[in-house]
Design a protein around this motif. Structure first.
Motif, PDB file in Angstrom:
ATOM      1  N   ALA A  63      62.720 103.904 175.571  1.00 47.54           N
ATOM      2  CA  ALA A  63      62.996 102.474 175.452  1.00 47.54           C
ATOM      3  C   ALA A  63      61.764 101.787 174.886  1.00 47.54           C
ATOM      4  O   ALA A  63      60.637 102.085 175.277  1.00 47.54           O
ATOM      5  N   VAL A  64      62.009 100.872 173.951  1.00 47.04           N
ATOM      6  CA  VAL A  64      60.929 100.105 173.337  1.00 47.04           C
ATOM      7  C   VAL A  64      61.162  98.644 173.679  1.00 47.04           C
ATOM      8  O   VAL A  64      62.196  98.065 173.328  1.00 47.04           O
ATOM      9  N   ALA A  65      60.212  98.040 174.387  1.00 41.38           N
ATOM     10  CA  ALA A  65      60.330  96.642 174.786  1.00 41.38           C
ATOM     11  C   ALA A  65      59.960  95.733 173.621  1.00 41.38           C
ATOM     12  O   ALA A  65      59.392  96.174 172.616  1.00 41.38           O
ATOM     13  N   ALA A  66      60.274  94.463 173.762  1.00 39.33           N
ATOM     14  CA  ALA A  66      59.997  93.492 172.697  1.00 39.33           C
ATOM     15  C   ALA A  66      58.503  93.349 172.431  1.00 39.33           C
ATOM     16  O   ALA A  66      58.092  93.083 171.303  1.00 39.33           O
ATOM     17  N   VAL A 100      67.433 115.971 172.655  1.00 38.49           N
ATOM     18  CA  VAL A 100      67.808 114.860 171.780  1.00 38.49           C
ATOM     19  C   VAL A 100      67.041 113.622 172.231  1.00 38.49           C
ATOM     20  O   VAL A 100      67.095 113.243 173.402  1.00 38.49           O
ATOM     21  N   VAL A 101      66.337 112.999 171.298  1.00 38.20           N
ATOM     22  CA  VAL A 101      65.595 111.773 171.584  1.00 38.20           C
ATOM     23  C   VAL A 101      66.494 110.595 171.240  1.00 38.20           C
ATOM     24  O   VAL A 101      66.963 110.468 170.106  1.00 38.20           O
ATOM     25  N   ILE A 102      66.745 109.732 172.218  1.00 33.46           N
ATOM     26  CA  ILE A 102      67.545 108.530 172.013  1.00 33.46           C
ATOM     27  C   ILE A 102      66.603 107.338 172.062  1.00 33.46           C
ATOM     28  O   ILE A 102      65.976 107.078 173.084  1.00 33.46           O
ATOM     29  N   VAL A 103      66.496 106.627 170.955  1.00 31.49           N
ATOM     30  CA  VAL A 103      65.625 105.464 170.855  1.00 31.49           C
ATOM     31  C   VAL A 103      66.457 104.233 171.160  1.00 31.49           C
ATOM     32  O   VAL A 103      67.419 103.926 170.463  1.00 31.49           O
ATOM     33  N   SER A 104      66.068 103.538 172.205  1.00 36.33           N
ATOM     34  CA  SER A 104      66.743 102.304 172.606  1.00 36.33           C
ATOM     35  C   SER A 104      65.721 101.181 172.487  1.00 36.33           C
ATOM     36  O   SER A 104      64.923 100.949 173.393  1.00 36.33           O
ATOM     37  N   ALA A 105      65.746 100.495 171.351  1.00 36.33           N
ATOM     38  CA  ALA A 105      64.745  99.474 171.066  1.00 36.33           C
ATOM     39  C   ALA A 105      65.329  98.080 171.245  1.00 36.33           C
ATOM     40  O   ALA A 105      66.497  97.835 170.951  1.00 36.33           O
ATOM     41  N   ASP A 106      64.497  97.182 171.739  1.00 34.84           N
ATOM     42  CA  ASP A 106      64.876  95.784 171.858  1.00 34.84           C
ATOM     43  C   ASP A 106      65.060  95.201 170.459  1.00 34.84           C
ATOM     44  O   ASP A 106      64.398  95.618 169.516  1.00 34.84           O
ATOM     45  N   ALA A 107      65.971  94.248 170.325  1.00 40.39           N
ATOM     46  CA  ALA A 107      66.227  93.652 169.010  1.00 40.39           C
ATOM     47  C   ALA A 107      65.002  92.916 168.480  1.00 40.39           C
ATOM     48  O   ALA A 107      64.818  92.802 167.276  1.00 40.39           O
ATOM     49  N   ALA A 108      64.153  92.443 169.372  1.00 45.29           N
ATOM     50  CA  ALA A 108      62.961  91.708 168.939  1.00 45.29           C
ATOM     51  C   ALA A 108      61.731  92.604 168.818  1.00 45.29           C
ATOM     52  O   ALA A 108      60.634  92.123 168.539  1.00 45.29           O
ATOM     53  N   ALA A 113      56.725  99.663 166.173  1.00 45.26           N
ATOM     54  CA  ALA A 113      56.900 100.316 167.474  1.00 45.26           C
ATOM     55  C   ALA A 113      57.963 101.409 167.383  1.00 45.26           C
ATOM     56  O   ALA A 113      57.809 102.488 167.971  1.00 45.26           O
ATOM     57  N   VAL A 114      59.034 101.162 166.646  1.00 47.21           N
ATOM     58  CA  VAL A 114      60.089 102.167 166.482  1.00 47.21           C
ATOM     59  C   VAL A 114      59.591 103.319 165.606  1.00 47.21           C
ATOM     60  O   VAL A 114      59.872 104.488 165.868  1.00 47.21           O
ATOM     61  N   ILE A 115      58.822 103.010 164.579  1.00 49.14           N
ATOM     62  CA  ILE A 115      58.232 104.051 163.728  1.00 49.14           C
ATOM     63  C   ILE A 115      57.276 104.920 164.545  1.00 49.14           C
ATOM     64  O   ILE A 115      57.216 106.144 164.351  1.00 49.14           O
TER      65      ILE A 115
END
Length: 138
Positions: A63-66, A100-108, A113-115
């Motif tokens: 999970a990636v926070a804003a 399997v890596v599941i990336v759950s990133a905040d829309a903001a 951070a996602v890269i």
């Protein structure tokens, strides 16, 4: 000699020259204005499908926070460095390369951070990567 008094005529505003001047100004502005068209990327965004989750042998949810903080399988990662994230992902994978890596990133969240998550997965040797999306409620 008898002089006649002239009748005073009311002054009249002639609009024809005024309209001519406005048309000339309009034509000048149309010719001198530059129109710039911005280049656009034609992309097709993926659509989330609300089908049942497939049975996966091992999932690592990142999970990636804003504000750029990371959480790997409900465990917060101390710091924002790619090396720390890669170590946390390797520990969560427990040596299994088929995870399997599941990336759950905040829309903001920032794109960087996602890269960083993608780079950390590559460094950890995890090649199966997917992104979580919210189902479109219609």
């Amino acid at each position: 000699m008898k002089f006649r008094q002239r009748r005073s005529e009311d002054p009249e505003i002639n609009l024809i020259p005024f309209i001519d001047v406005l048309l000339v100004i309009l034509i000048f502005l149309m010719l001198s204005t530059t129109y710039s068209k911005f280049t656009e990327l034609q992309i097709t965004l993926p659509v989330a499908d609300a089908e049942k989750l497939k049975d996966r042998p091992r999932e690592i949810i990142v999970a990636v926070a804003a504000d750029g903080r990371y959480v790997v399988n409900s465990q917060p990662v101390e710091g924002r460095a790619v090396e720390l994230l890669s170590a946390a992902m390797s520990q969560a994978a427990e040596g299994r390369a088929d995870s399997v890596v599941i990336v759950s990133a905040d829309a903001a969240a920032a794109h960087q951070a996602v890269i960083n998550v993608m780079d950390a997965a590559r460094r950890a040797g995890l090649s199966h990567l997917t992104f979580a999306a919210q189902a479109n409620a219609q």
